[in-house]
Design a protein around this motif. Structure first.
Motif, PDB file in Angstrom:
ATOM      1  N   ASP A 201       7.567  -6.925   1.419  1.00 52.80           N
ATOM      2  CA  ASP A 201       8.307  -8.142   1.093  1.00 52.80           C
ATOM      3  C   ASP A 201       9.114  -8.575   2.316  1.00 52.80           C
ATOM      4  N   PRO A 202       9.804  -9.729   2.258  1.00 53.53           N
ATOM      5  CA  PRO A 202      10.548 -10.209   3.436  1.00 53.53           C
ATOM      6  C   PRO A 202      11.607  -9.231   3.947  1.00 53.53           C
ATOM      7  N   GLN A 203      12.040  -8.298   3.099  1.00 55.75           N
ATOM      8  CA  GLN A 203      13.014  -7.302   3.528  1.00 55.75           C
ATOM      9  C   GLN A 203      12.346  -6.041   4.065  1.00 55.75           C
ATOM     10  N   GLY A 204      11.019  -6.032   4.124  1.00 52.16           N
ATOM     11  CA  GLY A 204      10.300  -4.883   4.642  1.00 52.16           C
ATOM     12  C   GLY A 204      10.012  -3.810   3.626  1.00 52.16           C
ATOM     13  N   ASN A 205      10.258  -4.076   2.338  1.00 53.21           N
ATOM     14  CA  ASN A 205      10.012  -3.084   1.290  1.00 53.21           C
ATOM     15  C   ASN A 205       8.549  -3.131   0.832  1.00 53.21           C
ATOM     16  N   GLU A 206       8.052  -2.000   0.396  1.00 53.36           N
ATOM     17  CA  GLU A 206       6.691  -1.891  -0.122  1.00 53.36           C
ATOM     18  C   GLU A 206       6.520  -2.737  -1.380  1.00 53.36           C
ATOM     19  N   VAL A 207       5.469  -3.546  -1.418  1.00 54.07           N
ATOM     20  CA  VAL A 207       5.122  -4.286  -2.628  1.00 54.07           C
ATOM     21  C   VAL A 207       4.193  -3.412  -3.462  1.00 54.07           C
ATOM     22  N   PRO A 208       4.595  -3.021  -4.671  1.00 53.01           N
ATOM     23  CA  PRO A 208       3.755  -2.139  -5.497  1.00 53.01           C
ATOM     24  C   PRO A 208       2.523  -2.882  -6.006  1.00 53.01           C
ATOM     25  N   SER A 209       1.337  -2.437  -5.613  1.00 46.72           N
ATOM     26  CA  SER A 209       0.134  -3.188  -5.983  1.00 46.72           C
ATOM     27  C   SER A 209      -1.126  -2.350  -6.041  1.00 46.72           C
ATOM     28  N   GLY A 210      -1.113  -1.110  -5.573  1.00 46.95           N
ATOM     29  CA  GLY A 210      -2.320  -0.297  -5.612  1.00 46.95           C
ATOM     30  C   GLY A 210      -3.424  -0.786  -4.710  1.00 46.95           C
TER      31      GLY A 210
END
Length: 872
Positions: free
Chosen positions: A537-546
């Motif tokens: 995401d824009p903050q550099g966090n992992e987007v949970p999506s598999g």
């Protein structure tokens, strides 16, 4: 940071609200029953001859014949032979009244064809009059017309060199022994940075593919096509890989990077074509600058607002492909739909405000690109291709009118993946080939009940949607070499068809779950080692999506932690075991971890085999792969799966051992003479309110031949719709055939529904238009394969952009269909003869066409006759 995978995150599954479902169901509700009234007359019977004044009953109403008629359904047309008297009760009169007319009157025309006169009366008009359009007048003078694909638009006045890439059947000349396309997306960002596995042009199986799409270029701040080529070190034109075998630069080119490599290997494999793909999920409404920061300047949404901006972009596209040796342009605009909250959530601020204009502007863009590429191709002596990546979901396509851009495309690549994902909690296949009647998202939204049990989140439905307006060979289905997944799944069969809502719905990622409105819940997307190719995401966090490459899932299946996991910043330990599953109905492939309740779905050998067979068996154009770097090989020395070409090899083997793809729009033999009749669509509701789909359809006669009242227009529509088209202006639509009825479990059975309607009173004079309102239920592309019959002849129409037809025209006169000086070649009018709609006679130095049945009505003095032309 730039996203590591730039995945085609496609939120296609937004649920229908209760209001939408109610509106959909209302369309199918039966008409109110007539109240009790006068006794019903003898029931109408198809095939019985009725004459003026006779009365019948039909579906609770009494009707009176205005003139002779045979097989015309009472009430089918307000201009027809039947006058409605009123509702009637349940009392039925004697079914065999004595006043029934003689079923074989001597003056009755042949009772089988409804408008064909007695085939042997001496006064019957000549069935082959001399005014039949000149059969030697081609509609285009382009010497390469013989190679133009069926239905492809050609820029007027430009001799496009189609034969440089198409054969004389209009099929693309493919390399590597292929009968169908194998199109791979080659992405810019798998460069080996941070020790992650790299995928370079040297890794492409060049001897197994037909086309490569470079992903992605974008729309720069100046409105032009860009890959940040002015920035030092950019991967496209200014990067090298010292010491990497096969990645040596070709000194012929003034640039390095991926573009140097693509052209280097193209010289060794000259049949493979390369296209630059502009846009993508992340760069539809903005672009990444040289530092990897996203500039939200509007992208396609802003560029298409004016024709001047479109021209700037299109001119730059031509300049770009000439400069870097590409064979065409692929547009990946996600999405020009009038549905709200569709596409990248970062773009909702601009896309939602302008959703009512996006589709018309997209049409302007694609027409402009087609014309500028045609002009450039004629100058350069090669045909430049124009293609798109198109959505597969019926929800998105509902907001794309009738896909009027299809005519400008060499072919369409359907993004028939991302059909389910963690943007909601419904656990289903990433890329189902077929519907099984149990899709959890569609079932929850009431879709099956609303639409005759047809489900629209599958590849087969999407392919049939486009088949409505394109030959099968101009349609390529998308296959994912990557996965999507959920964790904490409950229900379903080894997770398939289950549910996985995120426990805390206040923590849903942007553009998922409750933010989409309605009762939607975001899903608990798989994370960690189950999410190797995750976006940030824009903050550099992992987007949970598999999201994972197929080679990583094969390692998980074997319990192997690959030596690459640290480079992706994911955990390096496996919990539980992954078992492989395949559904025989939907052809969905998935992996299930019963310990963590994790469900991960993508296409490996089983699904890819099913889809390659589907393409070959259906005569489709081929497959499009997102993305090549997800393919696998096995490294025995390391004991792990890695990037490779096993799936591409499988596809190639099937698609090089099959029949050539289908090159014709129609499944029936079409007339070889055509008239210039055009069709336009307007007055669509916005996608979220487009229930039923109810546009105005306008027929414009650009020929110099008058189309008389009663002329029969026959056309096909896609079986992606339910086959219940209505018409609202009294033209009298009739469905005459259907290739598919019932549910689409296991696939739609055929391509088309076929309808007829009759041109209303007054006909369509040269230069004139006539319009009506159509109504249908599920999305479909344009009406197709138009045939129009009158005067004893059937014509194709230039609306369909048919191949190698001759253009019919009036041979005499001033071009308006009522010319002077020609010989009266139609038989003379005889007062005692019976004439039916479409027959032509001569009388008093003029020729006339009958609108309907007539006897004794003098041409020129009665409304039944349309004056066609002056003659002598």
């Amino acid at each position: 940071m730039r996203n590591t995978s730039r995945s085609r995150y496609t939120r296609v599954g937004a649920l229908f609200s209760a209001v939408v479902v109610t509106a959909s169901l209302a369309l199918a509700s039966p008409a109110a029953q007539a109240a009790d009234g006068p006794a019903c007359s003898t029931p109408w019977q198809s095939g019985t001859v009725y004459t003026g004044g006779q009365e019948v009953s039909y579906e609770g109403d009494n009707y009176r014949a205005k003139w002779w008629t045979n097989s015309e359904v009472p009430g089918a047309s307000q201009w027809g032979a039947w006058e409605k008297i009123g509702s009637c009760g349940s009392e039925v009169p004697d079914p065999d009244p004595t006043e029934t007319p003689d079923p074989d009157p001597t003056e009755t025309p042949d009772p089988d064809p409804t408008e064909t006169p007695d085939p042997d009366p001496t006064e019957t008009p000549d069935p082959d009059p001399t005014e039949t359009p000149d059969p030697d007048q081609p509609w285009t003078s382009n010497p390469d017309e013989i190679c133009r694909p069926d239905g492809l638009y050609q820029t007027p006045g430009v001799d496009v060199p189609y034969c440089t890439i198409y054969d004389e059947d209009g099929r693309e000349k493919l390399p590597n022994g292929l009968e169908h396309r194998v199109i791979g997306y080659f992405t810019s960002w798998r460069t080996g940075a941070n020790d992650a596995p790299r995928y370079l042009a040297s890794d492409i199986p060049w001897n197994k593919v037909s086309h490569l799409n470079y992903a992605f270029a974008h729309i720069g701040s100046d409105g032009k096509v860009s890959v940040n080529e002015q920035a030092a070190g950019n991967a496209a034109t200014d990067k090298t890989w010292p010491g990497v075998a096969g990645a040596e630069m070709d000194p012929e080119y003034p640039y390095t990077g991926h573009f140097n490599q693509l052209n280097k290997f193209k010289k060794q494999n000259p049949g493979v074509k390369t296209l630059v793909s502009v846009g993508g999920w992340a760069e539809t409404g903005g672009h990444f600058d040289a530092d990897g920061d996203r500039i939200a300047d509007g992208g396609f949404y802003a560029m298409t607002q004016t024709q001047a901006k479109i021209d700037t972009f299109a001119d730059s596209a031509v300049e770009f492909i000439r400069a870097y040796g590409f064979d065409g342009v692929d547009i990946d605009y996600e999405y020009a739909t009038s549905n709200s909250k569709a596409g990248n959530p970062d773009d909702f601020h601009i896309s939602d405000k302008r959703r009512g204009q996006l589709w018309a502007e997209y049409e302007d863009l694609m027409k402009t690109l087609r014309e500028k590429l045609d002009i450039a191709g004629a100058e350069d002596g090669k045909h430049y291709m124009l293609t798109i990546a198109a959505p597969a979901s019926g929800w998105l396509l509902r907001g794309m009118e009738v896909h009027q851009i299809a005519q400008y495309l060499d072919y369409v690549n359907i993004m028939s993946y991302d059909l389910h994902g963690a943007w909601n909690n419904y656990v289903g296949g990433n890329a189902a080939l077929y519907d099984d009647g149990k899709d959890p998202e569609l079932a929850a939204g009431g879709v099956y009940n609303a639409y005759s049990n047809i489900g629209y989140l599958n590849t087969d439905w999407a392919a049939h949607y486009f088949r409505g307006s394109m030959p099968a060979g101009r349609i390529n289905i998308g296959v994912p070499f990557y996965t999507r997944g959920w964790t904490g799944v409950t229900g379903g069969e080894n997770g398939f068809g289950g549910s996985a809502p995120l426990p805390d719905q206040t923590k849903c990622p942007s553009g998922t779950g409750p933010s989409l409105g309605g009762n939607s819940k975001c899903g608990a997307g798989a994370v960690g080692i189950d999410n190797l190719w995750h976006d940030s995401d824009p903050q550099g966090n992992e987007v949970p999506s598999g999201v994972n490459p197929i080679w990583h899932l094969l390692n998980l299946q074997n319990g192997v932690v690959g030596d690459y996991v640290d480079a992706y910043n994911v955990p390096n330990a496996i919990t539980g075991a992954y078992t492989h599953h395949f559904d025989d109905v939907t052809k969905v492939e998935w992996w299930w971890n019963n310990t963590t309740k994790t469900f991960i779905t993508g296409d490996s050998d089983a699904a890819i085999s099913a889809k390659a067979n589907y393409v070959a068996d259906k005569g489709l154009g081929g497959v499009m792969i997102w993305e090549l770097a997800g393919d696998y090989d096995y490294n025995a020395d390391k004991g792990q799966y890695e990037m490779g070409s096993s799936l591409v090899n499988l596809i190639h083997d099937r698609l090089s051992n099959s029949s050539p793809y289908g090159a014709s729009k129609a499944n029936v033999e079409m007339p070889t003479k055509a008239i210039d009749l055009q069709v336009k669509y307007s007055e669509f509701a916005l996608g979220d309110n487009n229930y039923p789909i109810n546009p105005r359809v306008t027929f414009t006669n650009n020929s110099d031949i008058t189309i008389p009242a009663g002329a029969v227009i026959t056309f096909d529509t896609a079986t992606s719709d339910t086959g219940e088209m209505g018409e609202q202006s009294g033209w009298g639509i009739t469905k005459i055939a259907s290739d598919h009825t019932g549910s689409n479990v296991g696939g739609l059975k055929g391509d088309f529904h076929t309808y007829e309607l009759k041109v209303p009173a007054g006909g369509i004079a040269p230069g004139a238009s006539a319009s009506t309102k159509f109504s249908w239920r599920l999305p479909m592309t344009q009406i197709s394969n138009l045939r129009i019959s009158f005067g004893g002849e059937t014509f194709a129409t230039l609306y369909d952009l048919p191949r190698n037809v001759t253009l019919a025209s009036a041979p005499t006169g001033n071009g308006n269909g009522n010319g002077n000086g020609g010989t009266c070649s139609a038989a003379a009018w005889v007062a005692t003869s019976v004439y039916t709609g479409g027959q032509t006679v001569s009388h008093g130095g003029k020729e006339y066409t009958a609108k309907w049945w007539t006897q004794g009505d003098t041409p020129g003095t009665d409304a039944v006759w349309d004056e066609t032309r002056t003659c002598r």
